[in-house]
Design a protein around this motif. Structure first.
Motif, PDB file in Angstrom:
ATOM      1  N   ARG A 189      -2.718  19.270   6.439  1.00 35.79           N
ATOM      2  CA  ARG A 189      -3.429  20.267   7.245  1.00 35.79           C
ATOM      3  C   ARG A 189      -3.431  19.876   8.722  1.00 35.79           C
ATOM      4  O   ARG A 189      -3.141  20.680   9.595  1.00 35.79           O
ATOM      5  N   ARG A 190      -3.759  18.628   9.010  1.00 43.21           N
ATOM      6  CA  ARG A 190      -3.822  18.187  10.409  1.00 43.21           C
ATOM      7  C   ARG A 190      -2.454  18.261  11.084  1.00 43.21           C
ATOM      8  O   ARG A 190      -2.342  18.669  12.238  1.00 43.21           O
TER       9      ARG A 190
ATOM     10  N   ARG B 259      -1.475  21.914  11.739  1.00 47.16           N
ATOM     11  CA  ARG B 259      -2.189  22.434  12.909  1.00 47.16           C
ATOM     12  C   ARG B 259      -1.595  21.896  14.194  1.00 47.16           C
ATOM     13  O   ARG B 259      -1.547  22.593  15.199  1.00 47.16           O
TER      14      ARG B 259
ATOM     15  N   ASP C 178      -1.032  25.864   9.988  1.00 49.07           N
ATOM     16  CA  ASP C 178      -2.148  25.395   9.171  1.00 49.07           C
ATOM     17  C   ASP C 178      -1.655  25.176   7.741  1.00 49.07           C
ATOM     18  O   ASP C 178      -0.549  25.592   7.380  1.00 49.07           O
TER      19      ASP C 178
ATOM     20  N   ASP D 115      -5.190  16.456   3.394  1.00 50.34           N
ATOM     21  CA  ASP D 115      -5.872  16.382   4.686  1.00 50.34           C
ATOM     22  C   ASP D 115      -4.862  16.141   5.803  1.00 50.34           C
ATOM     23  O   ASP D 115      -4.900  16.783   6.854  1.00 50.34           O
TER      24      ASP D 115
ATOM     25  N   VAL E 220      -4.061  10.663  14.106  1.00 57.98           N
ATOM     26  CA  VAL E 220      -4.593  12.010  14.299  1.00 57.98           C
ATOM     27  C   VAL E 220      -6.047  11.946  14.737  1.00 57.98           C
ATOM     28  O   VAL E 220      -6.466  12.606  15.693  1.00 57.98           O
ATOM     29  N   GLU E 221      -6.845  11.123  14.052  1.00 58.69           N
ATOM     30  CA  GLU E 221      -8.273  11.041  14.371  1.00 58.69           C
ATOM     31  C   GLU E 221      -8.500  10.437  15.743  1.00 58.69           C
ATOM     32  O   GLU E 221      -9.490  10.733  16.397  1.00 58.69           O
TER      33      GLU E 221
ATOM     34  N   LEU F 221      -2.975   9.244   9.688  1.00 52.49           N
ATOM     35  CA  LEU F 221      -4.319   9.815   9.732  1.00 52.49           C
ATOM     36  C   LEU F 221      -5.142   9.170  10.827  1.00 52.49           C
ATOM     37  O   LEU F 221      -5.883   9.845  11.552  1.00 52.49           O
TER      38      LEU F 221
END
Length: 530
Positions: A339-340, A343, A348, A336, A206-207, A203
């Protein structure tokens, strides 16, 4: 003061103050029209006023007329008629007051007032912004506190099991059945802990925009069979019915990231199983040729969600409500992250429908790239287990400064029949490799004196041709690329599992590909880099 006669306003009298104001001599102005006594092009309104007063006999006033612009000066005019013998205007009297300082003062005051107003508005905006930031900070602090509390619980819970059963393994006269049972529990909790850490790191990648997605050929039926085997086992443990069906047109291979696709499916299907107490979890896979998408529809008969819960389900570190965490555990990262990742794979992850107490339906889509439909049986390869691969007669050098890591890796290898020797740092590894006769070298990267990069580079310069497998906790692409640049033949990320290690060693020795000049298609997980 100025007195002017007739309709042409001929000056007949000026006082000394007017002479000083216009900087002219009195005699030079007497007998000349008033308009010539003042600056050319200025005070046209004043001349018009003189004409009106002379014509009507009514006095007039003009305030703060600009007389000059460089430097700025302002005059005010008072004008009244001078009447003759027949009670008709014979001329006009003009009183001129220099109001420059007054005008400047008023302008400065207006500018200051405007500045104060702007400052007050800005202060108000800053105050509002500060209040918003304080509220956001309070929310962030609360979220951080909740997250740390959740992380503490999620990390300490498996650690408690791991440490507790690790201590129990040292109890004397422990039966083989209990020892195996304790070991299995330790392994299960270690897997849970590793997954938690991976989700947090993924995560954050990704961010930060640093998540690396591969596009390699993936044997889709085998990948699905692996997922089916794991998920079916989880469902059966809870007494749930589990089914997975696929279109007949399912491609044999696609271009995708197999690690990330497995991660997405495991998160979503695993969630469905976790939150379903009774009934079934069904997965359907279909191909959309028009949109070039691969669809995974996951339907469960679980607890379902309220509209409010559904609106928050994809927020990181968020679960349906506080009771969810207490009852089921978890961090709220799975959906979460799913989903990321979806994508990032050109698709999605969405909640199609849900109803509290009835169940939910999620749909995962990924891009259908490079699909191949060549005929091949849909059989899955069983994962390697300890003992399935034999390394009898092989001589292996392990370079690692960690005693526990040395013991773990050498145990895996010796149980498979290999002969193992140990080096405690890079210098010792180079010396032993050049003096000994080894089939393969397992090279830890972070070591004292000479790290794994330097040791491998030195071995290659000395002409050593023995295969070198880098073993490191660094799973970033740049770190893996560096392993290949210095001369490593393959890469394994920590934590190292026995099946992956034995498979790697076996393939490197008996089915070794040529080491690439450019390390394209790197993997973050165990695997030979062709």
């Amino acid at each position: 003061m100025v007195a002017a006669e007739g309709s042409h306003h001929i000056i007949r009298y000026v006082n000394p103050a007017f002479c000083r104001l216009v900087n002219q001599e009195r005699d030079a102005m007497i007998g000349r029209p008033f308009s010539e006594a003042i600056a050319e092009g200025r005070n046209n309104e004043c001349v018009s006023m003189l004409e009106r007063v002379y014509r009507t006999g009514e006095p007039e006033l003009l305030d703060d007329q600009e007389h000059s612009s460089e430097p700025a000066s302002y005059w005010s005019y008072s004008c009244w008629a001078i009447f003759g013998t027949e009670d008709l205007p014979a001329g006009v009297m003009i009183q001129i007051t220099d109001t420059t300082e007054n005008v400047r003062f008023r302008k400065r005051a207006a500018e200051m007032n405007q500045a104060l107003l702007i400052s007050a508005m800005q202060q108000h905006e800053l105050t509002q912004r500060a209040e918003e930031l304080n509220r956001a900070l309070e929310i962030a602090t609360q979220a951080k506190t909740q997250f740390l509390a959740s992380m503490s619980h999620e990390i300490r819970t498996p650690l408690n099991v791991i440490m507790g059963f690790s201590e129990l393994l040292s109890v004397p006269n422990l039966s083989e059945q209990k020892r195996n049972n304790f070991g299995e529990r330790i392994k299960r909790q270690a897997d849970l802990l590793l997954r938690l850490i991976d989700e947090i790191l993924d995560l954050s990648k990704v961010e930060a925009g640093r998540l690396e997605i591969e596009r390699i050929e993936v044997a889709l039926p085998e990948l699905i069979a692996d997922i089916q085997m794991v998920m079916r086992h989880l469902a059966e443990e809870k007494g749930l019915e589990f089914s997975l069906t696929a279109d007949d047109l399912l491609p044999r291979t696609i271009l995708c990231d197999p690690v990330r696709l497995k991660q997405i499916l495991s998160n979503v299907i695993g969630n469905a199983i976790k939150f379903t107490a009774a009934g079934s979890v069904r997965v359907r896979i279909r191909v959309d040729q028009t949109e070039q998408k691969l669809h995974f529809i996951v339907a469960d008969t679980g607890s379902g969600l309220t509209p409010d819960q559904a609106s928050r389900i994809f927020q990181p570190f968020t679960q349906a409500d506080s009771t969810t965490t207490r009852k089921f555990g978890g961090t709220g990262l799975g959906l979460d992250l799913a989903r990321r990742l979806a994508r990032a794979l050109g698709g999605d992850t969405v909640l199609v429908k849900t109803e509290a107490g009835v169940g939910s339906v999620f749909e995962i889509t990924v891009a259908l790239e490079g699909a191949s439909y060549r005929s091949s049986p849909r059989t899955s390869q069983k994962p390697n287990k300890d003992g399935d691969i034999r390394l009898d007669g092989l001589s292996i050098l392990i370079a690692d400064d960690g005693v526990d890591n040395q013991f773990l890796l050498s145990t895996y290898l010796t149980l498979a029949g290999a002969h193992v020797e140990l080096a405690n740092d890079g210098e010792e590894a180079v010396s032993m490799a050049m003096d000994g006769d080894y089939d393969i070298i397992l090279m830890d990267i972070q070591m004292p004196n000479l790290d794994g990069y330097q040791a491998t580079e030195r071995l290659r310069k000395l002409g050593c041709k023995v295969p070198v497998v880098a073993i490191t906790a660094h799973a970033m692409r740049s770190e893996i690329e560096k392993c290949f640049q210095v001369g490593c033949d393959a890469h394994l990320s920590k934590p190292v599992r026995s099946p992956a290690l034995l498979d790697m060693v076996h393939r490197m020795i008996y089915d070794r590909p040529a080491r690439p000049a450019q390390p394209d298609g790197l993997q973050d997980s165990a695997g030979i880099q062709p």
